[in-house]
Write a protein that holds these residues in place. Structure first.
Motif, PDB file in Angstrom:
ATOM      1  N   MET A 236      -6.320 -29.701 -25.254  1.00  0.00           N
ATOM      2  CA  MET A 236      -6.412 -30.791 -26.227  1.00  0.00           C
ATOM      3  C   MET A 236      -5.182 -31.685 -26.069  1.00  0.00           C
ATOM      4  O   MET A 236      -4.046 -31.212 -26.170  1.00  0.00           O
ATOM      5  CB  MET A 236      -6.458 -30.234 -27.649  1.00  0.00           C
ATOM      6  N   SER A 237      -5.431 -32.974 -25.815  1.00  0.00           N
ATOM      7  CA  SER A 237      -4.344 -33.923 -25.614  1.00  0.00           C
ATOM      8  C   SER A 237      -4.386 -34.972 -26.725  1.00  0.00           C
ATOM      9  O   SER A 237      -5.344 -35.743 -26.830  1.00  0.00           O
ATOM     10  CB  SER A 237      -4.480 -34.590 -24.240  1.00  0.00           C
ATOM     11  N   TYR A 238      -3.327 -35.003 -27.546  1.00  0.00           N
ATOM     12  CA  TYR A 238      -3.282 -35.881 -28.721  1.00  0.00           C
ATOM     13  C   TYR A 238      -2.534 -37.161 -28.386  1.00  0.00           C
ATOM     14  O   TYR A 238      -1.394 -37.134 -27.934  1.00  0.00           O
ATOM     15  CB  TYR A 238      -2.596 -35.161 -29.882  1.00  0.00           C
ATOM     16  N   TRP A 239      -3.187 -38.277 -28.655  1.00  0.00           N
ATOM     17  CA  TRP A 239      -2.614 -39.570 -28.321  1.00  0.00           C
ATOM     18  C   TRP A 239      -2.708 -40.580 -29.467  1.00  0.00           C
ATOM     19  O   TRP A 239      -2.125 -41.658 -29.380  1.00  0.00           O
ATOM     20  CB  TRP A 239      -3.331 -40.148 -27.097  1.00  0.00           C
TER      21      TRP A 239
ATOM     22  N   ALA B 149      -6.173 -36.433 -35.829  1.00  0.00           N
ATOM     23  CA  ALA B 149      -7.634 -36.349 -35.891  1.00  0.00           C
ATOM     24  C   ALA B 149      -8.314 -36.679 -34.573  1.00  0.00           C
ATOM     25  O   ALA B 149      -9.499 -36.394 -34.401  1.00  0.00           O
ATOM     26  CB  ALA B 149      -8.175 -37.271 -36.978  1.00  0.00           C
ATOM     27  N   ILE B 150      -7.578 -37.269 -33.630  1.00  0.00           N
ATOM     28  CA  ILE B 150      -8.180 -37.707 -32.378  1.00  0.00           C
ATOM     29  C   ILE B 150      -7.451 -37.054 -31.209  1.00  0.00           C
ATOM     30  O   ILE B 150      -6.232 -37.126 -31.099  1.00  0.00           O
ATOM     31  CB  ILE B 150      -8.114 -39.241 -32.226  1.00  0.00           C
ATOM     32  N   ALA B 151      -8.217 -36.410 -30.341  1.00  0.00           N
ATOM     33  CA  ALA B 151      -7.637 -35.800 -29.148  1.00  0.00           C
ATOM     34  C   ALA B 151      -8.626 -35.909 -28.003  1.00  0.00           C
ATOM     35  O   ALA B 151      -9.836 -35.979 -28.206  1.00  0.00           O
ATOM     36  CB  ALA B 151      -7.287 -34.332 -29.400  1.00  0.00           C
TER      37      ALA B 151
ATOM     38  N   GLY C  23      -9.724 -34.106 -32.828  1.00  0.00           N
ATOM     39  CA  GLY C  23      -8.431 -33.438 -32.938  1.00  0.00           C
ATOM     40  C   GLY C  23      -8.511 -32.065 -33.574  1.00  0.00           C
ATOM     41  O   GLY C  23      -7.589 -31.256 -33.437  1.00  0.00           O
ATOM     42  N   TYR C  24      -9.623 -31.787 -34.270  1.00  0.00           N
ATOM     43  CA  TYR C  24      -9.793 -30.482 -34.918  1.00  0.00           C
ATOM     44  C   TYR C  24     -10.798 -29.599 -34.174  1.00  0.00           C
ATOM     45  O   TYR C  24     -11.276 -28.610 -34.716  1.00  0.00           O
ATOM     46  CB  TYR C  24     -10.266 -30.703 -36.363  1.00  0.00           C
TER      47      TYR C  24
END
Length: 337
Positions: free
Chosen positions: A143-146, A150-152, A280-281
């Motif tokens: 999972m890459s968060y940018w 809430a968004i990945a 993101g979850y």
């Protein structure tokens, strides 16, 4: 009742106008100033017409024009077709090709193996790789968060007995100079592509070059046949996109929904969940399904699965895949019983 009907119609008109506004904003050709001007004129007309309908101050013409605009926009939408022949950005310039699947032997062309120094400074390399599916031993959720919690971006990495890893990632196929827009993804702005890549490329570019925050979770409880099935499902998607282009959709055809759709092929009972959209979850969704490392609290899985600092501290001479998995629960053991 008449008043409620007028306000209901006005609301429907505004919703239709909002969709048309997005279509105009992302699909109108020509210089930016002209596009902005036309969008502004449309918005003024749309809001004025809807207010007039709601207050019973408009005649038939606003409704007629709305109807014509909606029909023409619908036709325009249907005529939009994805293409394979644009001037693509370097990192999505090639399409993944399934050269051969012979029993457990798989040969892939255009596996990405870039060396990234920054987002704009890199060595481009597309390679041919051969894999033995009998040597599949693990699958990891990355999972890459940018853009906030809430968004990945969701990736799946397959591990083999010989220590190699191959990552699959569904991405927009950017044109040169183009950048991602979540809103644009609702309006057929982007084609999509399936990237198969070395971890030292696709993971390192997110942690080191783009400054994203990346987490890795070992997927638990998959049999050898399930691992093969998921891997082959990705190859099926690659073949489809190689044969015919398709549009990316922020809601229905994105990096998370493809994981769900492919996983359903080996586990048909997977439930729908809001976390397929709030990507993101998605790791919590996987936890609730019981496919993460058992016996470890999710807070620990997340804390020890955060690979960002390890990736940034790694050097070119390190075994990148080993470095990022240090301390990740379950990563020392394969997923296959």
């Amino acid at each position: 009742m008449k008043k409620a009907g007028r306000w209901g119609l006005a609301l429907l008109m505004l919703l239709a106008a909002l969709w048309i506004t997005g279509l105009l904003a992302y699909q109108l050709p020509g210089p930016g100033w002209l596009r902005y001007l036309l969008v502004a004129l449309w918005v003024v007309f749309a809001v004025t017409g809807a207010v007039g309908v709601a207050r019973a101050r408009a005649g038939r013409w606003p409704g007629v024009l709305y109807g014509v605009a909606l029909v023409l926009s619908g036709i325009w939408w249907l005529l939009l077709t994805p293409r394979q022949d644009r001037i693509w950005a370097d990192d999505v310039a090639q399409r993944l090709k399934v050269v051969e699947v012979d029993g457990s032997r798989v040969v892939l062309d255009n596996v990405r193996d870039f060396t990234w120094r920054s987002e704009t400074d890199y060595d481009a390399r597309w390679v041919r790789r051969e894999y033995n599916l009998d040597q599949l031993r693990s699958a990891d959720l990355i999972m890459s968060y940018w853009m906030g919690p809430a968004i990945a971006h969701t990736l799946i990495s397959f591990g083999f007995d010989d220590g190699r890893y191959l990552v699959f990632s569904l991405e927009i196929r950017k044109e040169r100079g183009e950048s991602f827009s979540a809103l644009g993804g609702f309006f057929r702005k982007f084609e999509m592509t399936l990237v198969a890549s070395e971890e030292s490329d696709i993971v390192r570019t997110r942690t080191n070059a783009r400054g994203e925050d990346v987490y890795l979770y070992r997927l638990h409880g998959m049999t050898q046949e399930q691992l093969k099935g998921l891997f082959l499902s990705y190859l099926g998607e690659a073949r489809k996109l190689d044969a015919a282009p398709a549009f990316y959709n922020t809601l229905t055809s994105n990096c998370t929904t493809i994981v769900y759709e492919l996983a359903k092929q080996i586990a048909p009972g997977l439930p729908m969940d809001y976390r397929l959209l709030a990507s993101g979850y998605f790791a919590e969704y996987a936890r609730d399904l019981g496919v993460l490392t058992p016996g470890v609290p999710f807070e620990t899985l997340k804390a020890r699965g955060r690979i960002t600092d390890r990736a940034r501290a790694s050097s070119e001479t390190d075994d990148f895949s080993q470095v990022i998995r240090r301390g990740v629960p379950g990563a020392e053991q394969g997923s296959v019983p």
